[in-house]
Motif scaffolding. Structure first.
Motif, PDB file in Angstrom:
ATOM      1  N   GLY A   1      -3.659   7.415   1.778  1.00 32.43           N
ATOM      2  CA  GLY A   1      -4.167   8.301   0.727  1.00 32.43           C
ATOM      3  C   GLY A   1      -4.136   7.705  -0.661  1.00 32.43           C
ATOM      4  N   VAL A   2      -4.277   6.388  -0.761  1.00 30.71           N
ATOM      5  CA  VAL A   2      -4.364   5.760  -2.089  1.00 30.71           C
ATOM      6  C   VAL A   2      -5.812   5.882  -2.582  1.00 30.71           C
ATOM      7  CG1 VAL A   2      -4.165   3.595  -3.383  1.00 30.71           C
ATOM      8  CG2 VAL A   2      -2.510   4.134  -1.575  1.00 30.71           C
TER       9      VAL A   2
ATOM     10  N   PRO B   1      -9.808  -6.426   0.721  1.00 31.48           N
ATOM     11  CA  PRO B   1      -8.624  -5.581   0.497  1.00 31.48           C
ATOM     12  C   PRO B   1      -8.382  -4.671   1.711  1.00 31.48           C
ATOM     13  CG  PRO B   1     -10.164  -5.426  -1.353  1.00 31.48           C
ATOM     14  CD  PRO B   1     -10.880  -6.154  -0.263  1.00 31.48           C
ATOM     15  N   PRO B   2      -7.137  -4.246   1.908  1.00 26.86           N
ATOM     16  CA  PRO B   2      -6.800  -3.432   3.095  1.00 26.86           C
ATOM     17  C   PRO B   2      -7.296  -1.992   2.964  1.00 26.86           C
ATOM     18  CG  PRO B   2      -4.866  -3.724   1.715  1.00 26.86           C
ATOM     19  CD  PRO B   2      -5.955  -4.544   1.085  1.00 26.86           C
ATOM     20  N   ILE B   3      -8.606  -1.842   3.060  1.00 23.06           N
ATOM     21  CA  ILE B   3      -9.244  -0.538   2.837  1.00 23.06           C
ATOM     22  C   ILE B   3      -8.700   0.536   3.791  1.00 23.06           C
ATOM     23  CG2 ILE B   3     -11.450   0.686   2.929  1.00 23.06           C
ATOM     24  CD1 ILE B   3     -11.856  -1.187   0.845  1.00 23.06           C
ATOM     25  N   ASP B   4      -8.556   0.169   5.072  1.00 21.40           N
ATOM     26  CA  ASP B   4      -8.097   1.178   6.038  1.00 21.40           C
ATOM     27  C   ASP B   4      -6.691   1.659   5.709  1.00 21.40           C
ATOM     28  OD1 ASP B   4     -10.389   1.445   7.520  1.00 21.40           O
ATOM     29  OD2 ASP B   4      -9.887  -0.219   8.868  1.00 21.40           O
ATOM     30  N   SER B   5      -5.843   0.733   5.264  1.00 17.71           N
ATOM     31  CA  SER B   5      -4.494   1.158   4.864  1.00 17.71           C
ATOM     32  C   SER B   5      -4.550   2.087   3.653  1.00 17.71           C
ATOM     33  CB  SER B   5      -3.644  -0.049   4.478  1.00 17.71           C
ATOM     34  OG  SER B   5      -3.071  -0.631   5.589  1.00 17.71           O
ATOM     35  N   PHE B   6      -5.379   1.753   2.691  1.00 18.60           N
ATOM     36  CA  PHE B   6      -5.481   2.640   1.524  1.00 18.60           C
ATOM     37  C   PHE B   6      -5.929   4.037   1.961  1.00 18.60           C
ATOM     38  CE2 PHE B   6      -6.266  -1.430  -0.980  1.00 18.60           C
ATOM     39  CZ  PHE B   6      -5.019  -1.415  -1.584  1.00 18.60           C
ATOM     40  N   ARG B   7      -6.884   4.068   2.886  1.00 21.46           N
ATOM     41  CA  ARG B   7      -7.347   5.381   3.387  1.00 21.46           C
ATOM     42  C   ARG B   7      -6.206   6.100   4.103  1.00 21.46           C
ATOM     43  NH1 ARG B   7     -12.457   2.584   5.847  1.00 21.46           N
ATOM     44  NH2 ARG B   7     -14.013   2.890   4.228  1.00 21.46           N
TER      45      ARG B   7
ATOM     46  N   VAL C   1       0.841  -1.202   0.000  1.00 22.55           N
ATOM     47  CA  VAL C   1       0.000   0.000   0.000  1.00 22.55           C
ATOM     48  C   VAL C   1       0.876   1.251   0.000  1.00 22.55           C
ATOM     49  CG1 VAL C   1      -1.724   1.317   1.293  1.00 22.55           C
ATOM     50  CG2 VAL C   1      -1.902  -1.189   1.180  1.00 22.55           C
ATOM     51  N   ILE C   2       1.915   1.234   0.848  1.00 22.45           N
ATOM     52  CA  ILE C   2       2.810   2.398   0.931  1.00 22.45           C
ATOM     53  C   ILE C   2       3.489   2.634  -0.421  1.00 22.45           C
ATOM     54  CG2 ILE C   2       4.932   3.263   2.021  1.00 22.45           C
ATOM     55  CD1 ILE C   2       3.973   1.765   4.599  1.00 22.45           C
ATOM     56  N   ALA C   3       3.909   1.538  -1.037  1.00 25.42           N
ATOM     57  CA  ALA C   3       4.555   1.667  -2.357  1.00 25.42           C
ATOM     58  C   ALA C   3       3.582   2.288  -3.360  1.00 25.42           C
ATOM     59  CB  ALA C   3       5.031   0.298  -2.842  1.00 25.42           C
ATOM     60  N   MET C   4       2.327   1.852  -3.321  1.00 23.29           N
ATOM     61  CA  MET C   4       1.331   2.414  -4.243  1.00 23.29           C
ATOM     62  C   MET C   4       1.096   3.893  -3.971  1.00 23.29           C
ATOM     63  SD  MET C   4      -1.492  -0.645  -4.491  1.00 23.29           S
ATOM     64  CE  MET C   4      -2.731   0.378  -5.290  1.00 23.29           C
ATOM     65  N   ALA C   5       1.067   4.256  -2.685  1.00 24.00           N
ATOM     66  CA  ALA C   5       0.864   5.675  -2.340  1.00 24.00           C
ATOM     67  C   ALA C   5       2.000   6.512  -2.929  1.00 24.00           C
ATOM     68  CB  ALA C   5       0.786   5.843  -0.830  1.00 24.00           C
ATOM     69  N   ARG C   6       3.229   6.004  -2.810  1.00 24.93           N
ATOM     70  CA  ARG C   6       4.390   6.752  -3.320  1.00 24.93           C
ATOM     71  C   ARG C   6       4.342   6.919  -4.831  1.00 24.93           C
ATOM     72  NH1 ARG C   6       8.353   4.023   0.432  1.00 24.93           N
ATOM     73  NH2 ARG C   6       8.234   5.340   2.284  1.00 24.93           N
ATOM     74  N   SER C   7       3.876   5.879  -5.519  1.00 27.32           N
ATOM     75  CA  SER C   7       3.914   5.944  -6.986  1.00 27.32           C
ATOM     76  C   SER C   7       2.638   6.542  -7.563  1.00 27.32           C
ATOM     77  CB  SER C   7       4.132   4.546  -7.570  1.00 27.32           C
ATOM     78  OG  SER C   7       3.066   3.700  -7.209  1.00 27.32           O
ATOM     79  N   GLY C   8       1.691   6.908  -6.697  1.00 30.53           N
ATOM     80  CA  GLY C   8       0.444   7.505  -7.195  1.00 30.53           C
ATOM     81  C   GLY C   8      -0.419   6.508  -7.950  1.00 30.53           C
ATOM     82  N   THR C   9      -0.332   5.234  -7.542  1.00 33.93           N
ATOM     83  CA  THR C   9      -1.102   4.178  -8.194  1.00 33.93           C
ATOM     84  C   THR C   9      -2.465   4.039  -7.516  1.00 33.93           C
ATOM     85  OG1 THR C   9       0.937   3.016  -8.772  1.00 33.93           O
ATOM     86  CG2 THR C   9      -1.084   1.699  -8.735  1.00 33.93           C
ATOM     87  N   ALA C  10      -3.539   4.071  -8.308  1.00 34.04           N
ATOM     88  CA  ALA C  10      -4.883   3.942  -7.742  1.00 34.04           C
ATOM     89  C   ALA C  10      -5.181   2.477  -7.415  1.00 34.04           C
ATOM     90  CB  ALA C  10      -5.924   4.480  -8.731  1.00 34.04           C
TER      91      ALA C  10
END
Ligand code: NIG
Ligand code: FE
Length: 432
Positions: free
Chosen positions: A321-322, A312-318, A286-295
């Motif tokens: 900020g993914v 899916p890890p909804i709380d982590s995405f929130r 999730v952190i990697a996706m946040a960094r790369s701006g991946t939805a």
């Protein structure tokens, strides 16, 4: 042109939609969704040129040539975006559905030659005309629910000629249907039996022959690959993505659906515009996706049909900020769901998304997952006038009702699309 119509352009509005409750899907200060009460939208050349309260409409820009649509208090939203579908295929897998109900798993069926491979066989044996006909009916069904943009993946051809044929079919649909279509080459979906034992060679053919040919024929907007133990490894997907990047084609990934195979990290490494499924994605992913701006494209239809347990890890995405996106994953195997409204409902009931997150997930964030955020996905000045009119009061109701279709009008590029209400499958008339 400024937001509230203090423009210097003297041209008259071509069309205006008035007396609407407008859910813009814009990023509000406090809410996800800002609503304009008694609103109006004015359109010129297929784009929104003014939006605001009906009482503030610059009346000098409305004349006898302006087409006025009175929404009579209905809800107006951006046209919905279904950003992940596999709706070009032959046959169906209702027999596998029965087997799964009796306890067989998707993976067992896939490993014993069913699953994606069986749809490959039936697709290869279906004429292009028939594939087009069936796919158009599915597209119309989605349009009836307010979808104005959808993505369609190839992927059931699995060799150079067959995949090119499917991309041609998708391209044809994009030309004849009054809807915006994004064409995705799903190059690595499953290994066809003729290549069993020759994985490397298959990946090579896809990278060196299929991809360049499809691009040279202008049939590809995006590429996708299925990164999973029953499909392709991270390394194999990575080879394909590198090749796509060399042509400047954006990447998406079927990631971490049945296991944490590092799909989210793979997506991030390639700055993918989205990673999709994500049930087993780790916090690092999730952190990697946040960094790369991946939805994060969540597909509750396949979760539901396969009776999966891990959401899916909804709380982590929130937390990181993914952007959360919802789509149908419309396909004959894991998600025979050809209804975006059902996907919205499942995203809330099964995954715990809020109805407002779900609404943004099929508008603004779904547009971003296709790289189209500057053109569609919200209602604001300058964007393409893709809209849906609903017999509803609030966008939360898109998640609430099941089995009634509250969609009243579909507008694509400012053109009102005439969809017959009595016959779901008939395109009654043309644009305009
Ligand atoms: O998104 N995961 C791979 N592809 C599809 C399933 C396709 C099929 O079962 O035919 C999916 O779930
Ligand atoms: Fe899929």
């Amino acid at each position: 042109v400024s937001e509230r119509g203090e423009d210097t352009d003297l041209s008259v509005f071509e069309s205006v939609w008035t007396n609407a409750r407008i859910a813009t899907a814009k990023d509000g200060d406090t809410d996800l969704v800002s609503i304009i009460e008694n609103g109006a939208v004015a359109i010129n050349n297929g784009r929104i040129v003014w939006i605001g309260r009906t009482k503030d409409l610059p009346i000098h820009k409305v004349d006898s040539g302006t087409v006025i649509h009175d929404c009579m208090g209905s809800l107006v939203t951006p046209g919905l975006v279904d950003c992940h579908t596999h709706l070009v295929f032959g046959g169906n897998r209702s027999r596998e559905f029965e087997l799964r109900l009796q306890g067989e798993t998707y993976e067992q069926i896939a490993r014993s030659g069913g699953g994606i491979a069986s749809t490959m066989d039936s697709t290869r044996n279906t004429s292009s005309a028939e594939l087009e006909h069936q796919a158009c009916r599915r597209v119309l069904g989605l349009m009836h629910e307010g979808v104005t943009t959808l993505e369609i993946k190839s992927g059931y051809g699995m060799d150079v000629d067959q995949e090119l044929r499917l991309l041609e079919v998708i391209n044809k649909i994009s030309k004849v249907m009054p809807v915006r279509i994004v064409r995705t080459l799903l190059g690595l979906h499953a290994l066809p039996s003729e290549f069993s034992g020759h994985r490397d060679q298959f990946v090579k053919v896809i990278c060196e022959e299929l991809l360049p040919t499809a691009i040279s024929r202008d049939l590809v907007d995006l590429v996708d690959a299925f990164c999973e133990s029953i499909a392709f490894t991270s390394e194999e997907c990575s080879r394909f993505f590198q090749k796509a990047e060399s042509f400047g084609i954006p990447v998406r990934v079927h990631a971490d659906q049945f296991s944490d195979g590092g799909g989210a990290e793979l997506a991030a490494e390639h700055s993918a515009i989205s990673a999709d499924h994500l049930e087993y994605t780790s916090e690092d992913g999730v952190i990697a996706m946040a960094r790369s701006g991946t939805a994060a494209v969540l597909l509750p239809g396949s979760f539901y049909y396969l009776k999966e347990k891990q959401i899916p890890p909804i709380d982590s995405f929130r937390k990181y900020g993914v952007p959360l996106v919802l789509a149908t994953d419309a396909n004959p195997g894991s998600s025979p769901v050809f209804s975006i409204l059902s996907a919205i409902n499942m995203g809330c009931v099964l995954f715990g998304m809020t109805p407002e997150e779900a609404f943004v997930g099929v508008t603004r964030n779904a547009a971003a997952a296709l790289g189209l955020q500057s053109e569609i996905g919200t209602l604001e000045v300058g964007k393409i006038a893709d809209m849906a009119v609903w017999e509803l009061e609030h966008p939360r109701e898109l998640a609430y009702w099941v089995g009634v279709n509250p969609c009243r009008e579909v507008i694509v590029g400012g053109d009102r699309i005439h969809l017959s209400v009595t016959d779901r499958w008939t395109l009654d008339g043309q644009k305009g």
